[in-house]
Design a protein around this motif. Structure first.
Motif, mmCIF file in Angstrom:
data_model
loop_
_atom_site.group_PDB
_atom_site.id
_atom_site.type_symbol
_atom_site.label_atom_id
_atom_site.label_comp_id
_atom_site.label_asym_id
_atom_site.label_seq_id
_atom_site.Cartn_x
_atom_site.Cartn_y
_atom_site.Cartn_z
ATOM 1 N N GLU A 275 0.810 -1.215 0.000
ATOM 2 C CA GLU A 275 0.000 0.000 0.000
ATOM 3 C C GLU A 275 0.849 1.273 0.000
ATOM 4 O OE1 GLU A 275 -2.958 -0.318 3.062
ATOM 5 O OE2 GLU A 275 -3.892 -2.050 2.107
ATOM 6 N N PHE A 276 1.961 1.209 -0.713
ATOM 7 C CA PHE A 276 2.807 2.385 -0.944
ATOM 8 C C PHE A 276 2.608 2.757 -2.408
ATOM 9 C CE2 PHE A 276 6.825 4.360 -2.264
ATOM 10 C CZ PHE A 276 6.844 5.428 -1.377
ATOM 11 N N TYR A 277 2.014 3.915 -2.639
ATOM 12 C CA TYR A 277 1.518 4.248 -3.972
ATOM 13 C C TYR A 277 2.358 5.259 -4.735
ATOM 14 C CZ TYR A 277 -2.548 1.816 -2.226
ATOM 15 O OH TYR A 277 -3.382 0.865 -1.707
ATOM 16 N N TRP A 278 3.314 5.916 -4.133
ATOM 17 C CA TRP A 278 4.027 6.988 -4.828
ATOM 18 C C TRP A 278 4.731 6.506 -6.089
ATOM 19 C CZ3 TRP A 278 6.783 10.701 -0.901
ATOM 20 C CH2 TRP A 278 5.804 11.361 -0.141
ATOM 21 N N LEU A 279 5.431 5.378 -5.999
ATOM 22 C CA LEU A 279 6.131 4.866 -7.188
ATOM 23 C C LEU A 279 5.131 4.475 -8.273
ATOM 24 C CD1 LEU A 279 8.861 2.690 -5.445
ATOM 25 C CD2 LEU A 279 9.209 4.864 -6.633
ATOM 26 N N TYR A 280 4.039 3.842 -7.861
ATOM 27 C CA TYR A 280 2.993 3.466 -8.813
ATOM 28 C C TYR A 280 2.436 4.706 -9.508
ATOM 29 C CZ TYR A 280 -1.232 1.473 -10.764
ATOM 30 O OH TYR A 280 -2.217 1.086 -11.623
ATOM 31 N N ILE B 186 -0.292 12.399 -5.269
ATOM 32 C CA ILE B 186 -0.047 12.565 -6.702
ATOM 33 C C ILE B 186 1.022 13.618 -6.927
ATOM 34 C CG2 ILE B 186 -1.066 13.332 -8.892
ATOM 35 C CD1 ILE B 186 -3.658 11.912 -7.997
ATOM 36 N N GLY B 187 0.958 14.716 -6.193
ATOM 37 C CA GLY B 187 1.982 15.759 -6.313
ATOM 38 C C GLY B 187 3.375 15.241 -5.993
ATOM 39 N N TRP B 188 3.508 14.501 -4.895
ATOM 40 C CA TRP B 188 4.816 13.942 -4.534
ATOM 41 C C TRP B 188 5.290 12.924 -5.570
ATOM 42 C CZ3 TRP B 188 7.936 16.359 -1.590
ATOM 43 C CH2 TRP B 188 7.480 17.128 -0.531
ATOM 44 N N SER B 189 4.367 12.140 -6.097
ATOM 45 C CA SER B 189 4.755 11.140 -7.091
ATOM 46 C C SER B 189 5.187 11.800 -8.398
ATOM 47 C CB SER B 189 3.624 10.145 -7.324
ATOM 48 O OG SER B 189 2.541 10.767 -7.967
ATOM 49 N N VAL B 190 4.556 12.909 -8.762
ATOM 50 C CA VAL B 190 4.974 13.625 -9.973
ATOM 51 C C VAL B 190 6.379 14.191 -9.776
ATOM 52 C CG1 VAL B 190 4.502 15.667 -11.402
ATOM 53 C CG2 VAL B 190 2.653 14.085 -10.827
ATOM 54 N N TYR C 98 -11.014 9.069 -6.202
ATOM 55 C CA TYR C 98 -12.423 8.909 -5.823
ATOM 56 C C TYR C 98 -12.583 7.937 -4.659
ATOM 57 C CZ TYR C 98 -17.402 7.854 -6.218
ATOM 58 O OH TYR C 98 -18.733 7.671 -5.957
ATOM 59 N N GLU C 99 -11.799 6.864 -4.689
ATOM 60 C CA GLU C 99 -11.873 5.833 -3.646
ATOM 61 C C GLU C 99 -11.048 6.204 -2.412
ATOM 62 O OE1 GLU C 99 -13.447 2.692 -3.784
ATOM 63 O OE2 GLU C 99 -14.279 3.002 -5.784
ATOM 64 N N ASN C 100 -10.417 7.369 -2.443
ATOM 65 C CA ASN C 100 -9.540 7.829 -1.347
ATOM 66 C C ASN C 100 -8.381 6.881 -1.065
ATOM 67 O OD1 ASN C 100 -10.928 10.287 -0.766
ATOM 68 N ND2 ASN C 100 -12.531 9.045 0.179
ATOM 69 N N VAL C 101 -7.939 6.187 -2.107
ATOM 70 C CA VAL C 101 -6.759 5.335 -1.984
ATOM 71 C C VAL C 101 -5.524 6.224 -1.918
ATOM 72 C CG1 VAL C 101 -5.380 3.555 -3.147
ATOM 73 C CG2 VAL C 101 -7.888 3.436 -3.168
#
Length: 191
Positions: free
Chosen positions: A101-106, A163-167, A154-157
């Protein structure tokens, strides 16, 4: 919350997708759609380069010719090896998102997938011809990427801050990865 869908059919489609596809499946679709998109490129890159590469290269400045020559002479095997490297990276990043559940790289990879659509479109527009990957970029990568961002928000995942940090992460890592792949192409021309 922004009102993404405008038409009743759009709302119905989004509702249908939310009912029939969970977030885990949505995440695993990235490696699937990446390969679907890259199969188009793998199947066409060598023949396209042989047909259009010399004319395109001749129209460039000498410094650009030197930098782009490895891409214009790309063999199917060389390109498939690059795709394999990226695919392994995407599967790893997806694994981390799904199981840890670490999403930044994804999200960074998803942003690259989305922005990659516009490189395909720009190439086709500038060259005024079909370029490998443009069809699946528009028909597969674009709708999937937009929907994935929408659905994860939308799902608050993920949050807008995620998204800003991942960009930001994408802006740091992508040039390094592209540079490494380009360096490898010039160093190891596999035939």
């Amino acid at each position: 919350m922004t009102t993404f869908p405008r038409k009743e059919t759009d709302v119905m489609m989004l509702n249908w997708l939310q009912i029939h596809m969970d977030v885990t499946s949505l995440l695993w679709l990235l490696p699937v759609f990446f390969m679907f998109h890259d199969f188009e490129e793998i199947l066409t890159v060598e023949a396209w380069g042989n047909k259009h590469g010399p004319a395109i290269t001749a129209s460039l400045s000498p410094s650009l010719q030197k930098r782009l020559a490895p891409m214009m002479g790309m063999t199917t095997r060389n390109f498939a090896m690059d795709v394999l490297f990226v695919y392994i990276l995407i599967v790893g990043v997806t694994f981390v998102a799904v199981f840890l559940e670490f999403y930044w790289l994804y999200l960074a990879v998803l942003a690259v997938f989305l922005l990659h659509v516009f490189t395909h479109l720009a190439q086709s527009i500038v060259l005024r011809l079909y370029t490998p990957g443009v069809v699946t970029a528009v028909l597969v990568a674009l709708p999937y990427s937009i929907y994935a961002f929408y659905r994860l928000l939308y799902e608050n995942v993920v949050s807008e801050a995620d998204i800003g940090w991942s960009v930001l992460l994408m802006l740091i890592l992508t040039p390094l990865l592209v540079w490494g792949m380009m360096k490898n192409r010039t160093r190891h021309n596999i035939s």
